[in-house]
Design an enzyme around this catalytic site. Structure first.
Site, PDB file in Angstrom:
ATOM      1  N   LYS A 117     -53.451  49.446  46.692  1.00 18.84           N
ATOM      2  CA  LYS A 117     -53.836  50.356  47.770  1.00 18.84           C
ATOM      3  C   LYS A 117     -52.627  50.880  48.534  1.00 18.84           C
ATOM      4  O   LYS A 117     -51.868  50.112  49.106  1.00 18.84           O
ATOM      5  CB  LYS A 117     -54.768  49.643  48.732  1.00 18.84           C
ATOM      6  CG  LYS A 117     -56.091  49.309  48.098  1.00 18.84           C
ATOM      7  CD  LYS A 117     -57.126  49.128  49.155  1.00 18.84           C
ATOM      8  CE  LYS A 117     -58.507  49.300  48.568  1.00 18.84           C
ATOM      9  NZ  LYS A 117     -59.542  48.915  49.506  1.00 18.84           N
ATOM     10  N   GLY A 162     -47.078  38.473  46.181  1.00 20.89           N
ATOM     11  CA  GLY A 162     -47.755  37.466  45.360  1.00 20.89           C
ATOM     12  C   GLY A 162     -47.948  37.902  43.921  1.00 20.89           C
ATOM     13  O   GLY A 162     -47.613  37.163  42.981  1.00 20.89           O
ATOM     14  N   GLY A 164     -46.639  39.217  52.747  1.00 21.96           N
ATOM     15  CA  GLY A 164     -46.863  39.987  53.970  1.00 21.96           C
ATOM     16  C   GLY A 164     -45.645  39.980  54.879  1.00 21.96           C
ATOM     17  O   GLY A 164     -45.238  41.016  55.406  1.00 21.96           O
ATOM     18  N   ARG A 177     -43.970  27.849  45.539  1.00 22.58           N
ATOM     19  CA  ARG A 177     -43.729  27.801  46.989  1.00 22.58           C
ATOM     20  C   ARG A 177     -43.253  26.425  47.441  1.00 22.58           C
ATOM     21  O   ARG A 177     -42.420  26.326  48.339  1.00 22.58           O
ATOM     22  CB  ARG A 177     -45.016  28.152  47.741  1.00 22.58           C
ATOM     23  CG  ARG A 177     -45.250  29.629  47.765  1.00 22.58           C
ATOM     24  CD  ARG A 177     -46.385  29.964  48.687  1.00 22.58           C
ATOM     25  NE  ARG A 177     -46.423  31.391  48.915  1.00 22.58           N
ATOM     26  CZ  ARG A 177     -47.516  32.051  49.273  1.00 22.58           C
ATOM     27  NH1 ARG A 177     -48.650  31.406  49.432  1.00 22.58           N
ATOM     28  NH2 ARG A 177     -47.463  33.338  49.472  1.00 22.58           N
TER      29      ARG A 177
HETATM   30  P1  ADP Z   1     -48.232  42.247  45.563  1.00 26.36           P
HETATM   31  O1  ADP Z   1     -49.146  41.052  45.679  1.00 26.36           O
HETATM   32  O2  ADP Z   1     -47.119  42.010  44.598  1.00 26.36           O
HETATM   33  O3  ADP Z   1     -47.776  42.755  46.897  1.00 26.36           O
HETATM   34  P2  ADP Z   1     -50.454  44.080  45.497  1.00 26.36           P
HETATM   35  O4  ADP Z   1     -51.362  42.991  45.928  1.00 26.36           O
HETATM   36  O5  ADP Z   1     -50.146  45.158  46.432  1.00 26.36           O
HETATM   37  O6  ADP Z   1     -49.097  43.449  44.918  1.00 26.36           O
HETATM   38  O7  ADP Z   1     -51.067  44.787  44.194  1.00 26.36           O
HETATM   39  C1  ADP Z   1     -51.404  44.083  43.047  1.00 26.36           C
HETATM   40  C2  ADP Z   1     -52.632  44.631  42.417  1.00 26.36           C
HETATM   41  O8  ADP Z   1     -52.508  46.018  42.134  1.00 26.36           O
HETATM   42  C3  ADP Z   1     -52.915  43.956  41.077  1.00 26.36           C
HETATM   43  O9  ADP Z   1     -54.097  43.217  41.189  1.00 26.36           O
HETATM   44  C4  ADP Z   1     -53.068  45.112  40.113  1.00 26.36           C
HETATM   45  O10 ADP Z   1     -54.123  44.964  39.193  1.00 26.36           O
HETATM   46  C5  ADP Z   1     -53.332  46.291  41.039  1.00 26.36           C
HETATM   47  N1  ADP Z   1     -53.017  47.563  40.399  1.00 26.36           N
HETATM   48  C6  ADP Z   1     -51.859  47.986  39.897  1.00 26.36           C
HETATM   49  N2  ADP Z   1     -51.984  49.173  39.292  1.00 26.36           N
HETATM   50  C7  ADP Z   1     -53.288  49.530  39.394  1.00 26.36           C
HETATM   51  C8  ADP Z   1     -54.072  50.645  38.953  1.00 26.36           C
HETATM   52  N3  ADP Z   1     -53.511  51.621  38.268  1.00 26.36           N
HETATM   53  N4  ADP Z   1     -55.394  50.652  39.251  1.00 26.36           N
HETATM   54  C9  ADP Z   1     -55.952  49.644  39.948  1.00 26.36           C
HETATM   55  N5  ADP Z   1     -55.276  48.569  40.389  1.00 26.36           N
HETATM   56  C10 ADP Z   1     -53.960  48.504  40.111  1.00 26.36           C
HETATM   57 MG    MG Z   2     -51.235  40.909  46.106  1.00 25.43          MG
END
Ligand code: ADP
Ligand code: MG
Length: 392
Positions: free
Chosen positions: A199, A351, A374, A38
């Site tokens: 989620k 992230g 976000g 960053r």
């Molecule tokens: P980003 O930060 O790129 O936006 P998110 O924060 O939405 O991504 O999601 C990342 C998280 O999703 C990671 O910690 C990863 O472990 C979790 N994740 C991915 N696939 C699964 C799964 N099948 N079950 C539980 N958690 C998962």
């Molecule tokens: Mg994340």
């Protein structure tokens, strides 16, 4: 019309104080910055101002000290990490307003750089307090917003200050908005979005919005299980949000009505215990004891084929629990596949997605790595971002 960074560089800014809001909210361990991505993203903006002999004052936040001084959230390690990147000394003051700030700015020569203390140490930041904003603005002649990761918040350093000073977007913010506007308004087609993560509740609005814009949407990560449940399929003990099944059904019906190509993985890496990677196997139907942890190889192949046909690719959210090596294969394969798509404009945001491309060693192969998790999603959802609105 927002005034761009290039417009500011046309102004006579030599000797002027330019207040620059940056997103330097980086991970720190034992007083040392462990990932400077960053910081590096705004170096171009700062350097350009220093070259024009401006006196540059940086505003940044770190973590969530919630309006009080938290010693471990001081920006001193960040100022240290910036020095080798910007190749000049970074002065640092231990407050964000007050007499010490005023005298440090008075003492600043042309082409010198000062970093204020964590702006969130002051309660006026997050409440967007009018007096606090005015005080910040009183130190400077110009304001530059370069903290894309913070513009979805209505704070003093994103909205308040900009009301009192001639304000411009920084080079990083301009780049973010160029890429993200192209994605949402005029993408080269076919446009494929890959949305993963844990989620579905945190990504539903972006899924809904993007499905109308894309040609192909791939869903990965734990969100898959909520969609499979909504289709009446078994998901075992996988992470699924059972309170969102109606919304999930609506989303599936909408995608079908719009004749969008929605790819939901057809095979899955499952375990019976998250802590036991040795129990991993690939299945197409989940048994009651199964926990889905990654997409399977057949799904990887299908996604790879789609990517090679795409002209625009947007990726947010890992496809599996990539923090565990044994469950990272799908995410790594897709990171590499995107990196090997020279025909496409490739944009990655989020992230965890950024950590994934760093682990895969392919970050520099992407056309754009969005620094604001976000904020980039809110932008793609079509929301107005207050820190951008205020720039005109
Ligand atoms: P980003 O930060 O790129 O936006 P998110 O924060 O939405 O991504 O999601 C990342 C998280 O999703 C990671 O910690 C990863 O472990 C979790 N994740 C991915 N696939 C699964 C799964 N099948 N079950 C539980 N958690 C998962
Ligand atoms: Mg994340």
């Amino acid at each position: 019309m927002r005034k761009r960074f290039a417009d500011l560089l046309q102004e006579p800014i030599a000797g002027k104080v330019v207040l620059v809001r940056v997103d330097f909210n980086v991970p720190i361990s034992n007083g040392v910055v462990t990932d400077s991505t960053r910081i590096l993203s705004s170096v171009g903006t700062i350097q350009a101002l220093l070259e024009k002999q401006a006196r540059v004052v940086l505003i940044a936040h770190l973590n969530r000290p919630k309006g009080t001084i938290v010693e471990s959230d001081r920006l001193t390690p960040v100022a240290k990490a910036l020095e080798p990147l910007i190749k000049c000394p970074v002065k640092k003051v231990d407050d964000c307003i007050g007499a010490s700030v005023q005298s440090s700015i008075n003492a600043l020569n042309n082409s010198e750089l000062l970093m204020l203390e964590n702006i969130r140490f002051h309660p006026g930041e997050e409440s967007n307090d009018a007096e606090f904003s005015k005080t910040l603005a009183s130190y400077a002649d110009f304001f530059v917003q370069d903290a894309f990761g913070a513009v979805h918040r209505s704070h003093a350093s994103t909205v308040g200050v900009a009301k009192h000073l001639p304000s411009y977007s920084g080079a990083l913010l301009d780049k973010e908005l160029t890429f993200l506007s192209e994605l949402s308004k005029s993408p080269k087609r076919p446009f494929c979005a890959i949305i993963g993560g844990s989620k579905i509740s945190t990504k539903f609005s972006v899924l809904r919005r993007l499905i109308d814009v894309v040609d192909v949407m791939v869903v990965g990560g734990a969100m898959v299980y909520t969609l499979l449940l909504a289709q009446g399929k078994s998901v075992g003990k996988s992470l699924a949000e059972t309170d969102l099944l109606d919304q999930a059904r609506e989303f599936l019906a909408h995608a079908e009505a719009k004749k969008k190509h929605l790819i939901i993985p057809s095979d899955h890496v499952v375990v019976t215990d998250i802590q036991a990677p040795q129990t991993a196997q690939v299945v197409t139907t989940l048994a009651p004891e199964h926990i889905g942890v990654d997409i399977g190889p057949a799904s990887v192949q299908i996604i790879q084929d789609v990517l090679t046909q795409s002209k625009t690719i947007f990726w947010n959210g890992p496809l599996g629990i990539f923090e565990v090596d044994a469950y990272a294969k799908g995410t790594m394969a897709i990171a590499n596949a995107i990196a090997n798509c020279p025909q496409a404009t490739t944009v990655v945001g989020g992230g965890d997605s950024i950590s994934a491309i760093n682990v895969a060693g392919v970050a520099d192969k992407m056309d754009h790595v969005s620094t604001g998790g976000g904020a980039s999603l809110e932008f793609l959802e079509g929301k107005q971002l207050p820190g951008i609105e205020v720039l005109g």
